[in-house]
Design a protein around this motif. Structure first.
Motif, PDB file in Angstrom:
ATOM      1  N   ARG A 127     -42.923  -3.081 -12.150  1.00  0.00           N
ATOM      2  CA  ARG A 127     -42.231  -4.254 -11.621  1.00  0.00           C
ATOM      3  C   ARG A 127     -41.914  -3.970 -10.159  1.00  0.00           C
ATOM      4  O   ARG A 127     -41.313  -2.950  -9.836  1.00  0.00           O
ATOM      5  CB  ARG A 127     -40.940  -4.544 -12.372  1.00  0.00           C
ATOM      6  CG  ARG A 127     -40.303  -5.840 -11.839  1.00  0.00           C
ATOM      7  CD  ARG A 127     -38.885  -6.065 -12.249  1.00  0.00           C
ATOM      8  NE  ARG A 127     -38.704  -6.169 -13.674  1.00  0.00           N
ATOM      9  CZ  ARG A 127     -37.501  -6.146 -14.236  1.00  0.00           C
ATOM     10  NH1 ARG A 127     -36.417  -6.002 -13.515  1.00  0.00           N
ATOM     11  NH2 ARG A 127     -37.383  -6.244 -15.533  1.00  0.00           N
ATOM     12  N   ASP A 128     -42.284  -4.904  -9.299  1.00  0.00           N
ATOM     13  CA  ASP A 128     -42.084  -4.745  -7.864  1.00  0.00           C
ATOM     14  C   ASP A 128     -42.647  -3.384  -7.433  1.00  0.00           C
ATOM     15  O   ASP A 128     -43.820  -3.147  -7.599  1.00  0.00           O
ATOM     16  CB  ASP A 128     -40.610  -4.906  -7.476  1.00  0.00           C
ATOM     17  CG  ASP A 128     -40.065  -6.276  -7.866  1.00  0.00           C
ATOM     18  OD1 ASP A 128     -40.835  -7.252  -7.759  1.00  0.00           O
ATOM     19  OD2 ASP A 128     -38.909  -6.365  -8.280  1.00  0.00           O
ATOM     20  N   ASN A 129     -41.815  -2.497  -6.925  1.00  0.00           N
ATOM     21  CA  ASN A 129     -42.290  -1.191  -6.467  1.00  0.00           C
ATOM     22  C   ASN A 129     -41.932  -0.069  -7.427  1.00  0.00           C
ATOM     23  O   ASN A 129     -41.904   1.092  -7.047  1.00  0.00           O
ATOM     24  CB  ASN A 129     -41.696  -0.871  -5.085  1.00  0.00           C
ATOM     25  CG  ASN A 129     -42.220  -1.820  -4.027  1.00  0.00           C
ATOM     26  OD1 ASN A 129     -43.372  -2.204  -4.064  1.00  0.00           O
ATOM     27  ND2 ASN A 129     -41.368  -2.200  -3.103  1.00  0.00           N
ATOM     28  N   CYS A 130     -41.647  -0.390  -8.672  1.00  0.00           N
ATOM     29  CA  CYS A 130     -41.229   0.599  -9.657  1.00  0.00           C
ATOM     30  C   CYS A 130     -42.286   0.732 -10.754  1.00  0.00           C
ATOM     31  O   CYS A 130     -42.729  -0.263 -11.322  1.00  0.00           O
ATOM     32  CB  CYS A 130     -39.897   0.175 -10.261  1.00  0.00           C
ATOM     33  SG  CYS A 130     -39.213   1.361 -11.419  1.00  0.00           S
ATOM     34  N   ILE A 157     -35.127   0.932 -13.370  1.00  0.00           N
ATOM     35  CA  ILE A 157     -35.110  -0.015 -12.251  1.00  0.00           C
ATOM     36  C   ILE A 157     -33.716  -0.073 -11.636  1.00  0.00           C
ATOM     37  O   ILE A 157     -33.563  -0.087 -10.412  1.00  0.00           O
ATOM     38  CB  ILE A 157     -35.592  -1.403 -12.714  1.00  0.00           C
ATOM     39  CG1 ILE A 157     -37.089  -1.339 -13.031  1.00  0.00           C
ATOM     40  CG2 ILE A 157     -35.294  -2.469 -11.666  1.00  0.00           C
ATOM     41  CD1 ILE A 157     -37.624  -2.521 -13.793  1.00  0.00           C
ATOM     42  N   ASP A 158     -32.688  -0.066 -12.484  1.00  0.00           N
ATOM     43  CA  ASP A 158     -31.308  -0.091 -11.994  1.00  0.00           C
ATOM     44  C   ASP A 158     -30.975   1.141 -11.150  1.00  0.00           C
ATOM     45  O   ASP A 158     -30.123   1.080 -10.264  1.00  0.00           O
ATOM     46  CB  ASP A 158     -30.319  -0.203 -13.154  1.00  0.00           C
ATOM     47  CG  ASP A 158     -30.347  -1.575 -13.818  1.00  0.00           C
ATOM     48  OD1 ASP A 158     -30.903  -2.526 -13.220  1.00  0.00           O
ATOM     49  OD2 ASP A 158     -29.826  -1.679 -14.949  1.00  0.00           O
ATOM     50  N   ARG A 159     -31.642   2.271 -11.441  1.00  0.00           N
ATOM     51  CA  ARG A 159     -31.436   3.496 -10.668  1.00  0.00           C
ATOM     52  C   ARG A 159     -32.315   3.545  -9.417  1.00  0.00           C
ATOM     53  O   ARG A 159     -32.362   4.553  -8.732  1.00  0.00           O
ATOM     54  CB  ARG A 159     -31.738   4.726 -11.534  1.00  0.00           C
ATOM     55  CG  ARG A 159     -30.695   5.017 -12.572  1.00  0.00           C
ATOM     56  CD  ARG A 159     -30.895   6.386 -13.201  1.00  0.00           C
ATOM     57  NE  ARG A 159     -32.246   6.619 -13.706  1.00  0.00           N
ATOM     58  CZ  ARG A 159     -32.676   6.279 -14.913  1.00  0.00           C
ATOM     59  NH1 ARG A 159     -31.869   5.675 -15.758  1.00  0.00           N
ATOM     60  NH2 ARG A 159     -33.910   6.537 -15.288  1.00  0.00           N
ATOM     61  N   ASN A 160     -33.042   2.455  -9.148  1.00  0.00           N
ATOM     62  CA  ASN A 160     -33.940   2.367  -7.997  1.00  0.00           C
ATOM     63  C   ASN A 160     -35.051   3.405  -8.027  1.00  0.00           C
ATOM     64  O   ASN A 160     -35.485   3.901  -6.976  1.00  0.00           O
ATOM     65  CB  ASN A 160     -33.163   2.466  -6.682  1.00  0.00           C
ATOM     66  CG  ASN A 160     -32.253   1.293  -6.490  1.00  0.00           C
ATOM     67  OD1 ASN A 160     -32.636   0.154  -6.746  1.00  0.00           O
ATOM     68  ND2 ASN A 160     -31.035   1.541  -6.048  1.00  0.00           N
ATOM     69  N   ALA A 161     -35.524   3.742  -9.214  1.00  0.00           N
ATOM     70  CA  ALA A 161     -36.629   4.689  -9.337  1.00  0.00           C
ATOM     71  C   ALA A 161     -37.910   4.051  -8.805  1.00  0.00           C
ATOM     72  O   ALA A 161     -38.146   2.863  -9.003  1.00  0.00           O
ATOM     73  CB  ALA A 161     -36.826   5.092 -10.797  1.00  0.00           C
ATOM     74  N   GLU A 162     -38.704   4.848  -8.103  1.00  0.00           N
ATOM     75  CA  GLU A 162     -40.029   4.369  -7.686  1.00  0.00           C
ATOM     76  C   GLU A 162     -41.054   4.672  -8.755  1.00  0.00           C
ATOM     77  O   GLU A 162     -41.836   3.822  -9.141  1.00  0.00           O
ATOM     78  CB  GLU A 162     -40.449   5.041  -6.374  1.00  0.00           C
ATOM     79  CG  GLU A 162     -40.034   4.261  -5.161  1.00  0.00           C
ATOM     80  CD  GLU A 162     -40.654   4.838  -3.915  1.00  0.00           C
ATOM     81  OE1 GLU A 162     -41.898   4.825  -3.796  1.00  0.00           O
ATOM     82  OE2 GLU A 162     -39.895   5.291  -3.067  1.00  0.00           O
ATOM     83  N   VAL A 163     -41.036   5.914  -9.229  1.00  0.00           N
ATOM     84  CA  VAL A 163     -41.916   6.350 -10.312  1.00  0.00           C
ATOM     85  C   VAL A 163     -41.078   7.196 -11.251  1.00  0.00           C
ATOM     86  O   VAL A 163     -40.364   8.102 -10.809  1.00  0.00           O
ATOM     87  CB  VAL A 163     -43.102   7.183  -9.792  1.00  0.00           C
ATOM     88  CG1 VAL A 163     -43.946   7.705 -10.947  1.00  0.00           C
ATOM     89  CG2 VAL A 163     -43.957   6.385  -8.829  1.00  0.00           C
TER      90      VAL A 163
END
Length: 74
Positions: A22-25, A61-67
């Motif tokens: 999703r988006d950049n994750c 996603i809530d933790r702003n993980a990229e990968v």
């Protein structure tokens, strides 16, 4: 059960890796229990497993993980 995608194979119980983006994750969940088609490899998750997979993805996603690569534990 008969595979709804290829209509030729029957499913067996096993585990799969599920990749969501999703988006950049990008989230990869390993060893997710599923019913897997012996013919085409399509997999089917139970309703409760799907809910758990989506919940873990939302937390990433809530933790702003990229990968993030997680081992699924029911």
């Amino acid at each position: 059960m008969k595979c709804v995608l290829c209509k030729h194979g029957t499913t067996y119980t096993g585990t799969v890796n599920v990749t969501l983006e999703r988006d950049n994750c990008i989230i990869v969940l390993k060893d997710v229990p599923a019913d897997i088609c012996e013919n085409c490899g399509e997999y089917y998750l139970s309703q409760s497993t799907t809910a758990a997979v989506l919940d873990r993805a939302e937390r990433s996603i809530d933790r702003n993980a990229e990968v993030e690569i997680l081992r699924f534990a029911a």
